[in-house]
Write an enzyme that holds these catalytic residues in place. Sequence first.
Site, PDB file in Angstrom:
ATOM      1  N   LYS A 163     -38.673 -46.706  33.523  1.00  0.00           N
ATOM      2  CA  LYS A 163     -38.676 -45.445  34.288  1.00  0.00           C
ATOM      3  C   LYS A 163     -39.814 -45.443  35.308  1.00  0.00           C
ATOM      4  CE  LYS A 163     -40.637 -41.626  32.366  1.00  0.00           C
ATOM      5  NZ  LYS A 163     -41.689 -41.083  33.247  1.00  0.00           N
ATOM      6  N   ASN A 164     -41.011 -45.834  34.870  1.00  0.00           N
ATOM      7  CA  ASN A 164     -42.177 -45.716  35.743  1.00  0.00           C
ATOM      8  C   ASN A 164     -42.218 -46.764  36.850  1.00  0.00           C
ATOM      9  OD1 ASN A 164     -42.919 -43.505  34.334  1.00  0.00           O
ATOM     10  ND2 ASN A 164     -44.656 -44.442  33.266  1.00  0.00           N
ATOM     11  N   ARG A 197     -43.713 -35.441  38.179  1.00  0.00           N
ATOM     12  CA  ARG A 197     -44.956 -35.856  38.830  1.00  0.00           C
ATOM     13  C   ARG A 197     -44.695 -36.894  39.926  1.00  0.00           C
ATOM     14  NH1 ARG A 197     -50.520 -35.039  39.304  1.00  0.00           N
ATOM     15  NH2 ARG A 197     -51.480 -37.046  39.628  1.00  0.00           N
ATOM     16  N   CYS A 214     -45.056 -33.622  32.916  1.00  0.00           N
ATOM     17  CA  CYS A 214     -45.531 -33.269  31.570  1.00  0.00           C
ATOM     18  C   CYS A 214     -46.951 -32.714  31.643  1.00  0.00           C
ATOM     19  CB  CYS A 214     -45.527 -34.496  30.656  1.00  0.00           C
ATOM     20  SG  CYS A 214     -43.913 -34.867  29.957  1.00  0.00           S
ATOM     21  N   ARG A 262     -54.161 -33.546  35.944  1.00  0.00           N
ATOM     22  CA  ARG A 262     -53.388 -34.422  36.822  1.00  0.00           C
ATOM     23  C   ARG A 262     -53.553 -34.077  38.313  1.00  0.00           C
ATOM     24  NH1 ARG A 262     -47.781 -36.002  33.930  1.00  0.00           N
ATOM     25  NH2 ARG A 262     -48.342 -38.039  34.730  1.00  0.00           N
ATOM     26  N   PRO A 263     -54.778 -34.179  38.821  1.00  0.00           N
ATOM     27  CA  PRO A 263     -55.001 -33.889  40.250  1.00  0.00           C
ATOM     28  C   PRO A 263     -54.397 -34.973  41.142  1.00  0.00           C
ATOM     29  CG  PRO A 263     -57.022 -34.704  39.243  1.00  0.00           C
ATOM     30  CD  PRO A 263     -56.011 -34.613  38.142  1.00  0.00           C
ATOM     31  N   ILE A 264     -54.377 -34.716  42.453  1.00  0.00           N
ATOM     32  CA  ILE A 264     -53.842 -35.707  43.398  1.00  0.00           C
ATOM     33  C   ILE A 264     -54.888 -36.080  44.447  1.00  0.00           C
ATOM     34  CG2 ILE A 264     -51.348 -35.304  43.178  1.00  0.00           C
ATOM     35  CD1 ILE A 264     -51.627 -33.331  45.547  1.00  0.00           C
ATOM     36  N   ASP A 265     -56.165 -35.784  44.128  1.00  0.00           N
ATOM     37  CA  ASP A 265     -57.227 -36.000  45.121  1.00  0.00           C
ATOM     38  C   ASP A 265     -57.327 -37.468  45.570  1.00  0.00           C
ATOM     39  OD1 ASP A 265     -58.053 -36.250  42.355  1.00  0.00           O
ATOM     40  OD2 ASP A 265     -60.065 -36.656  43.085  1.00  0.00           O
ATOM     41  N   LEU A 266     -57.074 -38.402  44.672  1.00  0.00           N
ATOM     42  CA  LEU A 266     -57.215 -39.814  45.057  1.00  0.00           C
ATOM     43  C   LEU A 266     -56.092 -40.243  46.008  1.00  0.00           C
ATOM     44  CD1 LEU A 266     -58.262 -41.250  41.571  1.00  0.00           C
ATOM     45  CD2 LEU A 266     -59.740 -40.752  43.525  1.00  0.00           C
ATOM     46  N   ASP A 274     -49.560 -44.016  27.308  1.00  0.00           N
ATOM     47  CA  ASP A 274     -48.175 -43.617  27.035  1.00  0.00           C
ATOM     48  C   ASP A 274     -47.689 -44.074  25.660  1.00  0.00           C
ATOM     49  OD1 ASP A 274     -48.052 -42.368  29.451  1.00  0.00           O
ATOM     50  OD2 ASP A 274     -46.714 -43.804  30.420  1.00  0.00           O
ATOM     51  N   ARG A 290     -36.363 -37.352  28.943  1.00  0.00           N
ATOM     52  CA  ARG A 290     -36.888 -37.732  30.274  1.00  0.00           C
ATOM     53  C   ARG A 290     -37.234 -39.216  30.299  1.00  0.00           C
ATOM     54  NH1 ARG A 290     -41.261 -33.731  32.720  1.00  0.00           N
ATOM     55  NH2 ARG A 290     -41.089 -35.361  34.280  1.00  0.00           N
TER      56      ARG A 290
HETATM   57  C1  UD1 Z   1     -48.606 -42.718  35.534  1.00  0.00           C
HETATM   58  C2  UD1 Z   1     -47.392 -42.749  34.644  1.00  0.00           C
HETATM   59  C3  UD1 Z   1     -47.706 -42.062  33.325  1.00  0.00           C
HETATM   60  C4  UD1 Z   1     -48.940 -42.690  32.686  1.00  0.00           C
HETATM   61  C5  UD1 Z   1     -50.102 -42.743  33.662  1.00  0.00           C
HETATM   62  C6  UD1 Z   1     -51.306 -43.515  33.126  1.00  0.00           C
HETATM   63  C7  UD1 Z   1     -45.554 -42.706  36.217  1.00  0.00           C
HETATM   64  C8  UD1 Z   1     -44.413 -41.957  36.807  1.00  0.00           C
HETATM   65  N1  UD1 Z   1     -46.304 -42.054  35.314  1.00  0.00           N
HETATM   66  O1  UD1 Z   1     -48.906 -41.347  35.778  1.00  0.00           O
HETATM   67  O2  UD1 Z   1     -46.575 -42.207  32.464  1.00  0.00           O
HETATM   68  O3  UD1 Z   1     -49.315 -41.940  31.557  1.00  0.00           O
HETATM   69  O4  UD1 Z   1     -49.698 -43.373  34.885  1.00  0.00           O
HETATM   70  O5  UD1 Z   1     -50.937 -44.796  32.751  1.00  0.00           O
HETATM   71  O6  UD1 Z   1     -45.763 -43.861  36.518  1.00  0.00           O
HETATM   72  N2  UD1 Z   1     -56.330 -38.866  38.538  1.00  0.00           N
HETATM   73  C9  UD1 Z   1     -57.256 -38.221  39.328  1.00  0.00           C
HETATM   74  N3  UD1 Z   1     -56.931 -38.029  40.649  1.00  0.00           N
HETATM   75  C10 UD1 Z   1     -55.766 -38.477  41.188  1.00  0.00           C
HETATM   76  C11 UD1 Z   1     -54.848 -39.125  40.371  1.00  0.00           C
HETATM   77  C12 UD1 Z   1     -55.153 -39.308  39.031  1.00  0.00           C
HETATM   78  O7  UD1 Z   1     -58.312 -37.804  38.871  1.00  0.00           O
HETATM   79  O8  UD1 Z   1     -55.547 -38.276  42.386  1.00  0.00           O
HETATM   80  C13 UD1 Z   1     -56.642 -39.038  37.104  1.00  0.00           C
HETATM   81  C14 UD1 Z   1     -55.663 -38.282  36.206  1.00  0.00           C
HETATM   82  O9  UD1 Z   1     -56.050 -36.954  36.046  1.00  0.00           O
HETATM   83  C15 UD1 Z   1     -55.742 -39.049  34.926  1.00  0.00           C
HETATM   84  C16 UD1 Z   1     -55.961 -40.479  35.409  1.00  0.00           C
HETATM   85  O10 UD1 Z   1     -56.419 -40.401  36.756  1.00  0.00           O
HETATM   86  O11 UD1 Z   1     -56.848 -38.636  34.182  1.00  0.00           O
HETATM   87  C17 UD1 Z   1     -54.735 -41.348  35.347  1.00  0.00           C
HETATM   88  O12 UD1 Z   1     -53.696 -40.773  36.113  1.00  0.00           O
HETATM   89  P1  UD1 Z   1     -52.661 -41.678  36.919  1.00  0.00           P
HETATM   90  O13 UD1 Z   1     -52.920 -43.114  36.611  1.00  0.00           O
HETATM   91  O14 UD1 Z   1     -52.658 -41.239  38.321  1.00  0.00           O
HETATM   92  O15 UD1 Z   1     -51.302 -41.255  36.238  1.00  0.00           O
HETATM   93  P2  UD1 Z   1     -49.928 -40.944  36.950  1.00  0.00           P
HETATM   94  O16 UD1 Z   1     -49.722 -41.840  38.106  1.00  0.00           O
HETATM   95  O17 UD1 Z   1     -49.781 -39.476  37.112  1.00  0.00           O
END
Ligand code: UD1
Length: 431
Positions: A25-26, A97, A121, A126-130, A312, A409
């Site tokens: 899926k991912n 997401r 979920c 789960r911010p998107i700042d990066l 996961d 899902r």
């Molecule tokens: C993806 C996977 C999810 C998995 C996760 C970690 C998909 C669709 N989902 O989620 O199943 O659990 O990787 O292996 O592939 N973070 C920030 N800022 C950002 C982005 C992330 O601080 O802009 C933090 C998150 O809050 C979290 C950590 O980084 O603590 C990891 O998140 P991330 O690796 O981005 O997970 P996803 O891509 O959402």
Amino acid sequence: MITMHIYKINGGKPLNGFIEADGAKNAALPIIAASILTDEVCLLGNIPQLKDVENMIAIAKHIGSNCSGDNANCLIRIETSKIVNSEINYNLAGKLRASFLFAGAMLAVNGYVKIAMPGGCDIGLRPIDLHLKGFSLMGAAVVKDGGFVTLEAPDGLCGAEIYLDFPSVGATENIMIAATAANGTTTIKNAAAEPEIVDLANFLCEMGAEITGAGSDNIEIKGRNKMHGTIYNIVPDRIEAGTYMAAAGAAGGDVTIKKVNPVHLEPVTLKLREAGIYVEEGIDYVRVVSGGRGSILPIDIRTLPYPGFPTDMQAQMAAFLTQASGTSLITETIFENRFQYVGELNRLGAVIKLNERTAVVSGTDKKENVFLTGTAVEATDLRGGAALVIAALSAKGETCVSNVEFIERGYRDITGKLSSLGADIISYGNC
Ligand code: UD1
């Protein structure tokens, strides 16, 4: 009248036989988003038939893609000859997401997107700042307003050097996708190295991109190559396969999972072995042989970015370790809110205490006849839901798991696959 969908599981039966893993899926989700980078046809194979995939395709269609599927063969065809919508509302983006991966793809192909903040979920902030930092360093104007993010780069993106403060999977993917259209070279430092990142990079390279270093913490993308259509097969789902490995370990039995990449499963394999489970690795299969409760040793687990132990798989391993003969510690370092399932496991008779980011899991004792006992429980999220199924398979008596939409899902036909291994599990509507 609303019909709810639940799983009824009669536990205590060992699992035996063969099953096949689906496509990941991912990996499928970012690859679907990246398919819009070309106006030619992308034919994707080994696509898992899951709600998240359906939702991702719905967004592609909204943007203007012509998508058709052949479910029997797990194939989808995506052709995006014209972008017709540059705005993605919350009804679409709020469902998952990964919807936010269309941000990078739209920036690359269209130079503009207005997209609702993503859903998914509830396992942490789960911010998107990066992601946004990456787009901004590549020269995009980023505006956050009223639950939407607007990204604009009318004159195109520029290659940049981007350091991720955390190796975020989604940010690495989004930046990699956008960078294929940038003028010049982009480097992502402290990039995520998950197998799904490598799969996306391989797909992008098949489309014409020039990417090196995927799978390491330093990825380089040379932009501005002409992207074209391609035929691509998605990697096997290591989390789905790992879940069935944990289920076999907990319930006991002899289960072979085919169509996997055992290298991707190594963290799970090694931890199961540490707990005393026999795991055999073939070229494209893993076999798990377990005596179940009473034969499992307690172990400690710490989730980490790949190649560390996957977050996961954290909940499923907690369910597995309720069957160990002793106390295990599970520390979650990736998401701050990923222990919501613990209360539900404890309703089944597990004894798990939370101490900040560590779960202290007391095992069951075969000699003293301490069992998990079936009852009604509720899935709180995708992997937490899978953990409840694993616990229910090991519990005495009947468990009803509700909110299984979460589980579905990420797991296609989980009841069919487990039934074929001898589990007593049925899915039915409950009014
Ligand atoms: C993806 C996977 C999810 C998995 C996760 C970690 C998909 C669709 N989902 O989620 O199943 O659990 O990787 O292996 O592939 N973070 C920030 N800022 C950002 C982005 C992330 O601080 O802009 C933090 C998150 O809050 C979290 C950590 O980084 O603590 C990891 O998140 P991330 O690796 O981005 O997970 P996803 O891509 O959402």
